[in-house]
Design an enzyme around this catalytic site. Structure first.
Site, mmCIF file in Angstrom:
data_model
loop_
_atom_site.group_PDB
_atom_site.id
_atom_site.type_symbol
_atom_site.label_atom_id
_atom_site.label_comp_id
_atom_site.label_asym_id
_atom_site.label_seq_id
_atom_site.Cartn_x
_atom_site.Cartn_y
_atom_site.Cartn_z
ATOM 1 N N SER A 125 0.835 -1.199 0.000
ATOM 2 C CA SER A 125 0.000 0.000 0.000
ATOM 3 C C SER A 125 0.869 1.247 0.000
ATOM 4 C CB SER A 125 -0.860 -0.035 1.265
ATOM 5 O OG SER A 125 -1.416 1.223 1.502
ATOM 6 N N TYR A 150 -2.482 -0.943 10.978
ATOM 7 C CA TYR A 150 -2.688 -1.481 9.622
ATOM 8 C C TYR A 150 -1.496 -1.121 8.733
ATOM 9 C CZ TYR A 150 -3.950 -1.685 4.766
ATOM 10 O OH TYR A 150 -3.903 -1.934 3.406
ATOM 11 N N LYS A 154 1.672 -3.513 6.634
ATOM 12 C CA LYS A 154 2.158 -3.467 5.245
ATOM 13 C C LYS A 154 3.659 -3.154 5.242
ATOM 14 C CE LYS A 154 -1.633 -4.623 3.558
ATOM 15 N NZ LYS A 154 -1.771 -5.969 2.998
#
Ligand SMILES: NC(=O)c1ccc[n+]([C@@H]2O[C@H](COP(=O)([O-])OP(=O)(O)OC[C@H]3O[C@@H](n4cnc5c(N)ncnc54)[C@H](O)[C@@H]3O)[C@@H](O)[C@H]2O)c1
Length: 337
Positions: A125, A150, A154
């Site tokens: 991302s 979150y 990544k």
């Protein structure tokens, strides 16, 4: 026909990728336990690709069942989507995110190594860039520590992959850093299916337009941008799906590559609202709220590498994406009635 394991293949980006894979002659083997999806997507997939794929309802964190799957099939490539994806939710429940996003990745990576799978594609991302100094980010733009658990999953996911590649070079890995996927399949058979209040802008807009949500909240109009709202690089989900197929055709001596998956152009939140109103002919009720913690002002991709090295670029416009998302939302609403 080449077998491709697609973890999280019943999800938003995964399901569109399954369609693109079948169209290009691959045989997707989908693993998804439907924790963030539903049978509606599987029905849509079956309408679109018939028996061109197979589905296994399994948890990628369950190493025994994943091992059995790798024993059952000979995979030519693995695309790993399965993960949680909500920034806000991850701040509420960080352990849930670290457990699912990292354990799932570690299991699948270990099996790719043990079963000598030649190609691995990871859903990364643009969140790995954090709040960058320059609005346009290149793959070599330094990564910054993310704002949310979150984002960290990544960031750490890429780190785990880099560390694995440092010692052994077991397979070729592509980390695709998505910007803001939006839209739906033009058939209206599959699309984004957020559980609860959507975190992403477009489902929020379309659910407001149907009356499912009473009003759209725009988080801040005092950012240093032309209209004061945040700017993002919105990319059609079918283009994102095609980037995965292109990754399977990609060959390069470099065993680990990173690519930005965006359009290279930014749109503001207010521009998206106006575009939606034009495309749908509806007026959207919205209010201006406070800035949301962790939102950065502006980011968009530099797409030279994905264009020139990966051989992929976005073909659809933001209008296409809005029209397809609206079509999906209306169809979904009818199905619910
Ligand atoms: N959508 C975005 O805006 C965006 C942006 C950047 C990166 N990503 C990443 O892309 C990937 C796909 O995102 P998406 O938007 O399609 O999300 P999604 O939630 O729609 O799809 C994820 C799918 O994975 C499944 N899943 C989750 N954990 C699982 C597990 N342990 N075992 C089996 N299945 C599991 C879910 O049921 C769901 O169908 C994710 O890794 C996400 O972090 C998404």
């Amino acid at each position: 026909m080449k077998n491709v394991l697609v973890t999280g293949g019943a999800g938003y980006i995964g399901s569109h990728t399954v369609v693109s894979l079948v169209e290009q002659g691959f045989y997707p083997v989908v693993v998804d336990d439907l924790r963030s999806s539903s049978s509606l997507i599987l029905e849509g997939l079956s309408t679109l690709v018939k028996d061109g794929y197979t589905f296994h309802r399994e948890d990628v964190c369950d190493l025994d069942s994943m091992t059995r799957l790798f024993q059952e099939y000979r995979f030519d490539a693995v695309i790993h989507f399965a993960a949680y994806k909500s920034v806000g939710d991850s701040c509420e429940e960080p352990l849930k995110y670290y457990h699912n996003n990292l354990l799932g990745l570690i299991n699948i990576l270990g099996l790719c190594r043990d079963f000598c799978i030649p190609k691995f594609v990871f859903s990364s991302s643009c969140t790995v860039y954090g709040e960058p100094d320059e609005k346009q980010v290149y793959e070599h733009t330094p990564k910054r520590l993310p704002e949310s658990p979150y984002g960290f999953t990544k960031w750490m996911g890429e780190q785990i992959i880099e560390d694995l590649h440092r010692n052994v070079v077991p397979f070729q890995t592509l980390c695709l850093r998505y910007f803001n996927p939006i839209g739906a399949h033009p058939s209206g058979m599959i699309g984004e299916l957020p559980k609860g209040i959507p975190n992403n802008l477009l489902p929020y807009i379309t659910q407001t337009a149907t009356g499912e949500l009473s009003s759209l909240t725009i988080f801040g109009d005092d950012y240093p941008t032309p209209d004061g709202t945040c700017i993002r690089d919105y990319v059609h989900v079918c283009d994102v799906a095609d980037a995965h197929v292109q990754s399977l055709f990609f060959s390069d001596p470099n065993p680990l590559c990173f690519f930005n998956i965006g359009t290279g152009c930014g749109s503001s939140v207010l521009e998206m609202v106006r575009l939606f109103e034009q495309v749908s002919g509806k007026t959207l009720p919205y209010t201006i709220g406070k800035r949301r913690k962790g939102d950065i002002t502006e980011i968009f991709a530099n797409v030279n590498a994905s264009k020139n090295l990966l051989g992929w670029s976005a073909k659809r416009t933001v209008e296409d994406a809005i029209r397809d998302a609206w079509n999906w939302e209306q169809r979904r609403n009818k199905t619910h009635d």
